[in-house]
Write a protein that holds these residues in place. Structure first.
Motif, PDB file in Angstrom:
ATOM      1  N   GLU A 354       0.834  -1.200   0.000  1.00  0.00           N
ATOM      2  CA  GLU A 354       0.000   0.000   0.000  1.00  0.00           C
ATOM      3  C   GLU A 354       0.872   1.254   0.000  1.00  0.00           C
ATOM      4  O   GLU A 354       0.541   2.259  -0.641  1.00  0.00           O
ATOM      5  N   TYR A 355       1.986   1.215   0.713  1.00  0.00           N
ATOM      6  CA  TYR A 355       2.910   2.351   0.698  1.00  0.00           C
ATOM      7  C   TYR A 355       3.445   2.585  -0.716  1.00  0.00           C
ATOM      8  O   TYR A 355       3.518   3.732  -1.185  1.00  0.00           O
ATOM      9  N   VAL A 356       3.820   1.518  -1.406  1.00  0.00           N
ATOM     10  CA  VAL A 356       4.385   1.642  -2.758  1.00  0.00           C
ATOM     11  C   VAL A 356       3.341   2.227  -3.715  1.00  0.00           C
ATOM     12  O   VAL A 356       3.663   3.086  -4.553  1.00  0.00           O
ATOM     13  N   ILE A 357       2.100   1.811  -3.590  1.00  0.00           N
ATOM     14  CA  ILE A 357       1.030   2.357  -4.440  1.00  0.00           C
ATOM     15  C   ILE A 357       0.856   3.847  -4.180  1.00  0.00           C
ATOM     16  O   ILE A 357       0.788   4.663  -5.110  1.00  0.00           O
ATOM     17  N   ALA A 358       0.781   4.215  -2.897  1.00  0.00           N
ATOM     18  CA  ALA A 358       0.608   5.631  -2.550  1.00  0.00           C
ATOM     19  C   ALA A 358       1.777   6.464  -3.058  1.00  0.00           C
ATOM     20  O   ALA A 358       1.590   7.571  -3.579  1.00  0.00           O
ATOM     21  N   LEU A 359       2.999   5.954  -2.915  1.00  0.00           N
ATOM     22  CA  LEU A 359       4.179   6.682  -3.387  1.00  0.00           C
ATOM     23  C   LEU A 359       4.149   6.837  -4.903  1.00  0.00           C
ATOM     24  O   LEU A 359       4.532   7.885  -5.434  1.00  0.00           O
ATOM     25  N   SER A 360       3.681   5.819  -5.602  1.00  0.00           N
ATOM     26  CA  SER A 360       3.581   5.893  -7.056  1.00  0.00           C
ATOM     27  C   SER A 360       2.627   7.001  -7.482  1.00  0.00           C
ATOM     28  O   SER A 360       2.903   7.753  -8.422  1.00  0.00           O
ATOM     29  N   VAL A 361       1.494   7.130  -6.797  1.00  0.00           N
ATOM     30  CA  VAL A 361       0.527   8.179  -7.121  1.00  0.00           C
ATOM     31  C   VAL A 361       1.131   9.550  -6.869  1.00  0.00           C
ATOM     32  O   VAL A 361       0.969  10.479  -7.675  1.00  0.00           O
ATOM     33  N   VAL A 362       1.849   9.705  -5.771  1.00  0.00           N
ATOM     34  CA  VAL A 362       2.467  10.992  -5.434  1.00  0.00           C
ATOM     35  C   VAL A 362       3.553  11.367  -6.440  1.00  0.00           C
ATOM     36  O   VAL A 362       3.677  12.529  -6.829  1.00  0.00           O
ATOM     37  N   ARG A 364       3.917  10.224  -9.631  1.00  0.00           N
ATOM     38  CA  ARG A 364       3.443  10.335 -11.012  1.00  0.00           C
ATOM     39  C   ARG A 364       1.920  10.309 -11.037  1.00  0.00           C
ATOM     40  O   ARG A 364       1.302   9.350 -11.517  1.00  0.00           O
ATOM     41  N   PRO A 365       1.284  11.379 -10.539  1.00  0.00           N
ATOM     42  CA  PRO A 365      -0.172  11.394 -10.346  1.00  0.00           C
ATOM     43  C   PRO A 365      -0.986  11.244 -11.621  1.00  0.00           C
ATOM     44  O   PRO A 365      -2.116  10.773 -11.567  1.00  0.00           O
ATOM     45  N   ALA A 366      -0.448  11.643 -12.750  1.00  0.00           N
ATOM     46  CA  ALA A 366      -1.220  11.567 -13.988  1.00  0.00           C
ATOM     47  C   ALA A 366      -1.087  10.208 -14.681  1.00  0.00           C
ATOM     48  O   ALA A 366      -1.824   9.917 -15.615  1.00  0.00           O
ATOM     49  N   LYS A 367      -0.153   9.368 -14.230  1.00  0.00           N
ATOM     50  CA  LYS A 367       0.101   8.086 -14.900  1.00  0.00           C
ATOM     51  C   LYS A 367      -0.651   6.956 -14.188  1.00  0.00           C
ATOM     52  O   LYS A 367      -0.069   6.107 -13.515  1.00  0.00           O
ATOM     53  N   THR A 368      -1.959   6.968 -14.355  1.00  0.00           N
ATOM     54  CA  THR A 368      -2.815   5.993 -13.679  1.00  0.00           C
ATOM     55  C   THR A 368      -2.448   4.558 -14.039  1.00  0.00           C
ATOM     56  O   THR A 368      -2.322   3.695 -13.165  1.00  0.00           O
ATOM     57  N   LEU A 369      -2.273   4.282 -15.325  1.00  0.00           N
ATOM     58  CA  LEU A 369      -2.014   2.907 -15.754  1.00  0.00           C
ATOM     59  C   LEU A 369      -0.659   2.405 -15.260  1.00  0.00           C
ATOM     60  O   LEU A 369      -0.504   1.212 -14.974  1.00  0.00           O
ATOM     61  N   GLU A 370       0.324   3.302 -15.134  1.00  0.00           N
ATOM     62  CA  GLU A 370       1.627   2.887 -14.614  1.00  0.00           C
ATOM     63  C   GLU A 370       1.505   2.467 -13.144  1.00  0.00           C
ATOM     64  O   GLU A 370       2.108   1.473 -12.718  1.00  0.00           O
ATOM     65  N   THR A 371       0.731   3.216 -12.391  1.00  0.00           N
ATOM     66  CA  THR A 371       0.510   2.855 -10.983  1.00  0.00           C
ATOM     67  C   THR A 371      -0.249   1.540 -10.880  1.00  0.00           C
ATOM     68  O   THR A 371       0.092   0.670 -10.057  1.00  0.00           O
ATOM     69  N   MET A 372      -1.265   1.359 -11.700  1.00  0.00           N
ATOM     70  CA  MET A 372      -2.046   0.120 -11.665  1.00  0.00           C
ATOM     71  C   MET A 372      -1.201  -1.071 -12.089  1.00  0.00           C
ATOM     72  O   MET A 372      -1.332  -2.169 -11.529  1.00  0.00           O
ATOM     73  N   LYS A 373      -0.330  -0.864 -13.068  1.00  0.00           N
ATOM     74  CA  LYS A 373       0.553  -1.954 -13.509  1.00  0.00           C
ATOM     75  C   LYS A 373       1.464  -2.393 -12.375  1.00  0.00           C
ATOM     76  O   LYS A 373       1.669  -3.598 -12.138  1.00  0.00           O
ATOM     77  N   LEU A 374       2.008  -1.424 -11.652  1.00  0.00           N
ATOM     78  CA  LEU A 374       2.868  -1.733 -10.507  1.00  0.00           C
ATOM     79  C   LEU A 374       2.081  -2.447  -9.420  1.00  0.00           C
ATOM     80  O   LEU A 374       2.571  -3.417  -8.808  1.00  0.00           O
ATOM     81  N   ALA A 375       0.856  -1.988  -9.164  1.00  0.00           N
ATOM     82  CA  ALA A 375       0.019  -2.600  -8.128  1.00  0.00           C
ATOM     83  C   ALA A 375      -0.337  -4.043  -8.489  1.00  0.00           C
ATOM     84  O   ALA A 375      -0.267  -4.947  -7.649  1.00  0.00           O
ATOM     85  N   PHE A 376      -0.739  -4.280  -9.727  1.00  0.00           N
ATOM     86  CA  PHE A 376      -1.059  -5.639 -10.170  1.00  0.00           C
ATOM     87  C   PHE A 376       0.146  -6.549 -10.001  1.00  0.00           C
ATOM     88  O   PHE A 376       0.022  -7.704  -9.579  1.00  0.00           O
TER      89      PHE A 376
END
Length: 501
Positions: A354-362, A364-376
């Motif tokens: 969950e920390y890694v997901i939150a950090l990814s959003v912070v 690169r907030p506009a790169k939704t798919l990149e964050t989702m790819k990392l989360a998956f």
């Protein structure tokens, strides 16, 4: 006015700029960037001529008279002037009045005509292409500020961006690191119609220029406040120095202060597919990331590394010491506050994914798919590379910074084969076909998504109630600016003292 006053004013302003160029060029030829030449008679004359030309330019633009309150300090008394609020390119008026130095992008000096005028005021240039530019800029400001008045004063807008003047956002520490006396300066535009404000939302630069030049008269007030001399504690702590100067300026302006910065506003308004709710707690998370120095320079590389390490843990819960070891930082009060954000069940444990997901959003907030790819990648099962509905809920809840999130509608829409599992390829394909999937599915199922409570349920710092050391959490009508008015929140500064110390 568009067909009568506007073209006349625009032509006069352009002519004044052209007229100023040869004088600025003459004064800049052969001048050293590291040494101040003696102010001989002809240089003083050029300085006066340029001030007159610039004043005529502003007069032509409708700024017929400028109200000045207070007394500007000598460079030897206060080598740095901190100006706020910063809301428009018309804030250049005090710069041209005094020909003081400013901090600006190095690329500006290469702009034809404008670059020559800029170089005349001897700015401190910041280069985006130089990784060490920020450090060099601070050192140059220190060098000039500690020259005993040898250099011209440096005017700095510590907010670091344009705002709408409804509050003062967090001051960046650059102006306060030299630990020298500063003179706070507040500026106002008390016009009936606001054509001045130029922020990241609203009218563009040319529309602002057009509307302002169409006004018969534009008011401008500049007030020089008493010199602020830092205490020994403030000299050691630039953040505290900045906070206390901001309080004084906010009081003079009669506006609240907010503990959010430009980066927070960028995060809140990022144009990704997962737009953050008004009450997202990722803003609080982002502040802690900055204070702890955890925002990586090479975000892509670090996030991938974190993602690989988190995947190997396979959902294993971490305690505070393990969390500190994962991030390679010492245990501190601020780290405890951050840990509490993810301690969802109040059992002194957290899921590092969950920390890694939150950090990814912070980062690169506009790169939704990149964050989702990392989360998956962190959540998917080894045998089929897929996640469950519950895991999707955890991912999206963390990415949005909210407490409860129903994802059944979204999950069902993507899982058209009713397998009970989702792969990232399926999610990406759906997101590409439905770019507004969050609006169409998440907002429909979660009616309070943009006004509901934040993530968490505790009275101690959590995703819902993070209130580190007295920081206010009540929001004003604009959604992301809580009121930090000095008159209303006496405990705020005391709390921040503990935080910064």
């Amino acid at each position: 006015m568009t067909v009568t006053l506007f073209p006349v004013r625009l032509l006069i302003a352009a002519f004044m700029m052209l007229l100023a160029w040869p004088f600025a060029f003459l004064a800049s030829v052969g001048r050293s960037e590291t040494v101040v030449e003696p102010q001989c008679l002809w240089r003083r004359l050029v300085d006066i001529i340029l001030k007159i030309i610039m004043r005529v330019m502003w007069f032509a633009g409708g700024f017929h008279w400028i109200t000045v309150k207070g007394q500007r300090a000598l460079p030897a008394e206060a080598p740095i002037l901190t100006l706020a609020p910063h809301s428009s390119y018309f804030d250049a008026i005090p710069v041209t009045m005094s020909m003081a130095s400013i901090v600006m992008k190095a690329e500006s000096k290469d702009i034809p005509l404008w670059g020559t005028l800029i170089k005349f005021i001897r700015p401190v240039f910041v280069s985006r292409s130089d990784q060490d530019s920020r450090k060099k800029t601070v050192e140059e400001i220190k060098r000039r500020a500690r020259s005993g008045g040898e250099w011209p004063p440096i005017m700095i807008f510590p907010e670091g961006t344009c705002t709408n003047r409804s509050c003062l956002i967090t001051f960046k520490p650059g102006a306060f690191i030299p630990a020298v006396p500063v003179q706070p300066v507040v500026i106002r535009y008390p016009n009936k119609l606001d054509t001045i404000t130029w922020t990241w939302q609203g009218p563009g630069a040319f529309e602002i220029l057009w509307l302002t030049l169409c006004q018969l008269h534009n008011e401008f007030v500049i007030e020089f406040l008493p010199i602020y001399t830092p205490s020994e504690e403030e000299k050691r702590n630039p953040a505290l120095f900045a906070i206390n100067v901001r309080r004084i300026m906010a009081k003079a302006l009669g506006v609240p202060i907010t503990d959010y910065s430009f980066e927070d506003c960028q995060l809140a308004m990022a144009e990704g597919q997962l737009r953050l709710p008004v009450d997202t707690c990722l803003l609080e998370f982002a502040k802690l990331v900055r204070r702890l120095g955890l925002k990586p320079r090479n975000a892509e590389k670090v996030l991938q590394e974190y993602g690989n390490r988190a995947r190997k843990l396979e959902g294993q819960k971490l305690g505070l010491d393990d969390f500190a070891q994962f991030l390679d930082v010492p245990v501190s009060d601020m780290l405890l506050d951050m840990f509490a954000l993810f301690d969802e069940h109040d059992d002194n444990s957290m899921d590092i994914r969950e920390y890694v997901i939150a950090l990814s959003v912070v980062c690169r907030p506009a790169k939704t798919l990149e964050t989702m790819k990392l989360a998956f990648k962190m959540f998917e099962a080894d045998e089929d590379g897929a996640i469950t509905e519950m895991e999707l809920a955890v991912i999206l809840k963390t990415a949005l910074g909210v407490t409860h999130l129903g994802v059944s509608c979204l999950f069902t829409a993507i899982d058209c084969d009713d397998t009970g599992k989702l792969t990232f390829d399926k999610f990406r394909s759906f997101a590409e076909q439905h770019p507004d999937f969050a609006e169409d599915y998440l907002h429909t199922e979660n009616t309070g998504l943009h006004s509901g409570p934040c993530h968490g349920h505790r009275t101690t710092p959590s995703m819902s109630s993070l209130n580190p050391r007295g920081t206010a959490t009540t929001k004003t009508s604009n959604g992301i600016c809580p009121d930090f008015s000095p008159n209303d929140h006496h405990g705020t500064i005391d709390g921040l003292l503990k935080k910064h110390n």
